[in-house]
Design a protein around this motif. Structure first.
Motif, PDB file in Angstrom:
ATOM      1  N   LEU A  13       0.824  -1.209   0.000  1.00 49.89           N
ATOM      2  CA  LEU A  13       0.000   0.000   0.000  1.00 49.89           C
ATOM      3  C   LEU A  13       0.862   1.265   0.000  1.00 49.89           C
ATOM      4  CD1 LEU A  13      -2.841  -1.005   2.479  1.00 49.89           C
ATOM      5  CD2 LEU A  13      -2.968  -0.791  -0.007  1.00 49.89           C
ATOM      6  N   ILE A  14       1.914   1.259   0.776  1.00 51.24           N
ATOM      7  CA  ILE A  14       2.794   2.431   0.808  1.00 51.24           C
ATOM      8  C   ILE A  14       3.564   2.560  -0.500  1.00 51.24           C
ATOM      9  CG2 ILE A  14       4.815   3.428   1.957  1.00 51.24           C
ATOM     10  CD1 ILE A  14       3.619   2.436   4.575  1.00 51.24           C
ATOM     11  N   ALA A  15       3.944   1.451  -1.107  1.00 48.64           N
ATOM     12  CA  ALA A  15       4.632   1.508  -2.397  1.00 48.64           C
ATOM     13  C   ALA A  15       3.717   2.087  -3.475  1.00 48.64           C
ATOM     14  CB  ALA A  15       5.105   0.114  -2.799  1.00 48.64           C
ATOM     15  N   ILE A  16       2.434   1.720  -3.433  1.00 47.45           N
ATOM     16  CA  ILE A  16       1.480   2.290  -4.399  1.00 47.45           C
ATOM     17  C   ILE A  16       1.327   3.791  -4.160  1.00 47.45           C
ATOM     18  CG2 ILE A  16      -0.961   2.308  -5.064  1.00 47.45           C
ATOM     19  CD1 ILE A  16      -0.938  -0.741  -4.581  1.00 47.45           C
ATOM     20  N   PHE A  17       1.243   4.177  -2.891  1.00 51.59           N
ATOM     21  CA  PHE A  17       1.150   5.599  -2.557  1.00 51.59           C
ATOM     22  C   PHE A  17       2.397   6.358  -3.017  1.00 51.59           C
ATOM     23  CE2 PHE A  17       2.119   9.023   0.475  1.00 51.59           C
ATOM     24  CZ  PHE A  17       1.036   9.858   0.230  1.00 51.59           C
ATOM     25  N   GLN A  18       3.562   5.777  -2.802  1.00 49.47           N
ATOM     26  CA  GLN A  18       4.801   6.433  -3.218  1.00 49.47           C
ATOM     27  C   GLN A  18       4.893   6.531  -4.736  1.00 49.47           C
ATOM     28  OE1 GLN A  18       7.855   4.133  -1.233  1.00 49.47           O
ATOM     29  NE2 GLN A  18       8.103   5.711   0.337  1.00 49.47           N
ATOM     30  N   ALA A  19       4.414   5.511  -5.426  1.00 43.25           N
ATOM     31  CA  ALA A  19       4.458   5.562  -6.891  1.00 43.25           C
ATOM     32  C   ALA A  19       3.479   6.604  -7.433  1.00 43.25           C
ATOM     33  CB  ALA A  19       4.120   4.192  -7.462  1.00 43.25           C
ATOM     34  N   ALA A  20       2.336   6.741  -6.773  1.00 41.78           N
ATOM     35  CA  ALA A  20       1.344   7.710  -7.236  1.00 41.78           C
ATOM     36  C   ALA A  20       1.786   9.136  -6.968  1.00 41.78           C
ATOM     37  CB  ALA A  20       0.001   7.435  -6.566  1.00 41.78           C
ATOM     38  N   THR A  21       2.450   9.354  -5.844  1.00 40.93           N
ATOM     39  CA  THR A  21       2.852  10.716  -5.488  1.00 40.93           C
ATOM     40  C   THR A  21       4.302  11.025  -5.843  1.00 40.93           C
ATOM     41  OG1 THR A  21       3.463  10.015  -3.258  1.00 40.93           O
ATOM     42  CG2 THR A  21       1.204  10.813  -3.589  1.00 40.93           C
ATOM     43  N   GLN A  22       5.031  10.048  -6.302  1.00 40.40           N
ATOM     44  CA  GLN A  22       6.443  10.167  -6.668  1.00 40.40           C
ATOM     45  C   GLN A  22       7.307  10.635  -5.498  1.00 40.40           C
ATOM     46  OE1 GLN A  22       6.826  12.461 -10.247  1.00 40.40           O
ATOM     47  NE2 GLN A  22       5.790  10.909 -11.477  1.00 40.40           N
ATOM     48  N   ILE A  23       6.952  10.176  -4.305  1.00 44.98           N
ATOM     49  CA  ILE A  23       7.766  10.424  -3.120  1.00 44.98           C
ATOM     50  C   ILE A  23       8.735   9.255  -3.000  1.00 44.98           C
ATOM     51  CG2 ILE A  23       7.783  10.658  -0.621  1.00 44.98           C
ATOM     52  CD1 ILE A  23       4.955  11.775  -0.813  1.00 44.98           C
ATOM     53  N   ASN A  24      10.020   9.523  -2.965  1.00 43.49           N
ATOM     54  CA  ASN A  24      11.029   8.468  -2.907  1.00 43.49           C
ATOM     55  C   ASN A  24      11.729   8.428  -1.564  1.00 43.49           C
ATOM     56  OD1 ASN A  24      10.548   7.534  -5.500  1.00 43.49           O
ATOM     57  ND2 ASN A  24      11.867   9.108  -6.388  1.00 43.49           N
ATOM     58  N   GLU A  25      10.977   8.456  -0.495  1.00 42.35           N
ATOM     59  CA  GLU A  25      11.542   8.404   0.848  1.00 42.35           C
ATOM     60  C   GLU A  25      11.632   6.942   1.288  1.00 42.35           C
ATOM     61  OE1 GLU A  25      13.292   9.502   4.209  1.00 42.35           O
ATOM     62  OE2 GLU A  25      12.737  10.917   2.624  1.00 42.35           O
ATOM     63  N   GLN A  26      12.834   6.472   1.579  1.00 41.85           N
ATOM     64  CA  GLN A  26      13.040   5.067   1.935  1.00 41.85           C
ATOM     65  C   GLN A  26      12.528   4.730   3.323  1.00 41.85           C
ATOM     66  OE1 GLN A  26      14.148   2.714  -0.150  1.00 41.85           O
ATOM     67  NE2 GLN A  26      14.216   4.275  -1.737  1.00 41.85           N
ATOM     68  N   THR A  27      12.549   5.710   4.221  1.00 38.94           N
ATOM     69  CA  THR A  27      12.139   5.439   5.599  1.00 38.94           C
ATOM     70  C   THR A  27      10.633   5.524   5.787  1.00 38.94           C
ATOM     71  OG1 THR A  27      12.440   7.758   6.198  1.00 38.94           O
ATOM     72  CG2 THR A  27      14.324   6.277   6.495  1.00 38.94           C
ATOM     73  N   MET A  28       9.905   5.886   4.772  1.00 32.95           N
ATOM     74  CA  MET A  28       8.460   6.057   4.898  1.00 32.95           C
ATOM     75  C   MET A  28       7.743   4.740   5.175  1.00 32.95           C
ATOM     76  SD  MET A  28       6.097   7.991   2.193  1.00 32.95           S
ATOM     77  CE  MET A  28       4.435   8.449   2.536  1.00 32.95           C
ATOM     78  N   THR A  29       8.290   3.634   4.749  1.00 35.60           N
ATOM     79  CA  THR A  29       7.629   2.343   4.968  1.00 35.60           C
ATOM     80  C   THR A  29       7.943   1.750   6.333  1.00 35.60           C
ATOM     81  OG1 THR A  29       9.444   1.128   3.950  1.00 35.60           O
ATOM     82  CG2 THR A  29       7.646   1.803   2.515  1.00 35.60           C
ATOM     83  N   PHE A  30       9.028   2.191   6.956  1.00 42.19           N
ATOM     84  CA  PHE A  30       9.480   1.544   8.182  1.00 42.19           C
ATOM     85  C   PHE A  30       8.520   1.752   9.349  1.00 42.19           C
ATOM     86  CE2 PHE A  30      11.977   1.644  12.137  1.00 42.19           C
ATOM     87  CZ  PHE A  30      12.394   0.323  12.148  1.00 42.19           C
ATOM     88  N   VAL A  31       8.136   2.975   9.610  1.00 42.50           N
ATOM     89  CA  VAL A  31       7.316   3.279  10.787  1.00 42.50           C
ATOM     90  C   VAL A  31       5.925   2.651  10.696  1.00 42.50           C
ATOM     91  CG1 VAL A  31       6.269   5.146  12.125  1.00 42.50           C
ATOM     92  CG2 VAL A  31       8.620   5.343  11.357  1.00 42.50           C
ATOM     93  N   PRO A  32       5.207   2.746   9.576  1.00 44.13           N
ATOM     94  CA  PRO A  32       3.895   2.084   9.525  1.00 44.13           C
ATOM     95  C   PRO A  32       3.974   0.557   9.684  1.00 44.13           C
ATOM     96  CG  PRO A  32       4.061   3.680   7.775  1.00 44.13           C
ATOM     97  CD  PRO A  32       5.410   3.585   8.389  1.00 44.13           C
ATOM     98  N   LYS A  33       5.006  -0.043   9.096  1.00 42.52           N
ATOM     99  CA  LYS A  33       5.178  -1.488   9.261  1.00 42.52           C
ATOM    100  C   LYS A  33       5.456  -1.833  10.718  1.00 42.52           C
ATOM    101  CE  LYS A  33       7.041  -2.784   4.753  1.00 42.52           C
ATOM    102  NZ  LYS A  33       8.222  -3.348   4.081  1.00 42.52           N
ATOM    103  N   LEU A  34       6.303  -1.056  11.361  1.00 50.18           N
ATOM    104  CA  LEU A  34       6.633  -1.295  12.762  1.00 50.18           C
ATOM    105  C   LEU A  34       5.403  -1.147  13.650  1.00 50.18           C
ATOM    106  CD1 LEU A  34       9.041  -1.863  14.660  1.00 50.18           C
ATOM    107  CD2 LEU A  34       9.238   0.598  14.942  1.00 50.18           C
ATOM    108  N   LEU A  35       4.618  -0.112  13.423  1.00 52.07           N
ATOM    109  CA  LEU A  35       3.394   0.088  14.206  1.00 52.07           C
ATOM    110  C   LEU A  35       2.379  -1.026  13.967  1.00 52.07           C
ATOM    111  CD1 LEU A  35       2.920   3.947  13.860  1.00 52.07           C
ATOM    112  CD2 LEU A  35       3.792   2.667  15.831  1.00 52.07           C
ATOM    113  N   ALA A  36       2.267  -1.476  12.718  1.00 53.76           N
ATOM    114  CA  ALA A  36       1.335  -2.563  12.410  1.00 53.76           C
ATOM    115  C   ALA A  36       1.774  -3.869  13.071  1.00 53.76           C
ATOM    116  CB  ALA A  36       1.228  -2.747  10.897  1.00 53.76           C
ATOM    117  N   ILE A  37       3.068  -4.130  13.078  1.00 55.98           N
ATOM    118  CA  ILE A  37       3.572  -5.340  13.715  1.00 55.98           C
ATOM    119  C   ILE A  37       3.354  -5.287  15.224  1.00 55.98           C
ATOM    120  CG2 ILE A  37       5.699  -6.588  14.274  1.00 55.98           C
ATOM    121  CD1 ILE A  37       6.546  -6.131  11.370  1.00 55.98           C
ATOM    122  N   PHE A  38       3.580  -4.116  15.836  1.00 53.50           N
ATOM    123  CA  PHE A  38       3.299  -3.968  17.267  1.00 53.50           C
ATOM    124  C   PHE A  38       1.815  -4.173  17.562  1.00 53.50           C
ATOM    125  CE2 PHE A  38       7.245  -1.193  18.096  1.00 53.50           C
ATOM    126  CZ  PHE A  38       7.985  -2.313  18.432  1.00 53.50           C
TER     127      PHE A  38
END
Length: 87
Positions: free
Chosen positions: A34-59
């Motif tokens: 989902l975050i990769a689709i969002f990044q592709a749609a908005t052309q945001i190339n931030e590598q750390t953007m996926t880390f925090v949501p994944k970490l929160l979801a795992i917690f």
């Protein structure tokens, strides 16, 4: 201990590992896609953007299902220790 019993223990071990890891891996994969689709749609190339949501979801998954995961692991270990002690 026969070869069949050992193979049964190995099968149970792999099955338990799959039961414990699958919810975490599936949630992490879905969030990542989902975050990769969002990044592709908005052309945001931030590598750390996926880390925090994944970490929160795992917690969150560990918070909801952690006790049942721990119970599965405890039951398995009690069975293994019973086999070791000869019971």
């Amino acid at each position: 201990m026969t070869e069949t019993e050992i193979l049964d223990i190995v099968y149970q071990t792999f099955q338990l590992a799959l039961r414990l890891a699958l919810p975490l891996l599936l949630v992490s994969m879905v969030i990542g896609v989902l975050i990769a689709i969002f990044q592709a749609a908005t052309q945001i190339n931030e590598q750390t953007m996926t880390f925090v949501p994944k970490l929160l979801a795992i917690f969150a998954i560990l918070g909801f299902f952690g006790s049942s995961m721990l119970r599965l692991l405890q039951d398995f270990l009690v069975g293994i220790f019973a086999l070791i002690s000869g019971g």
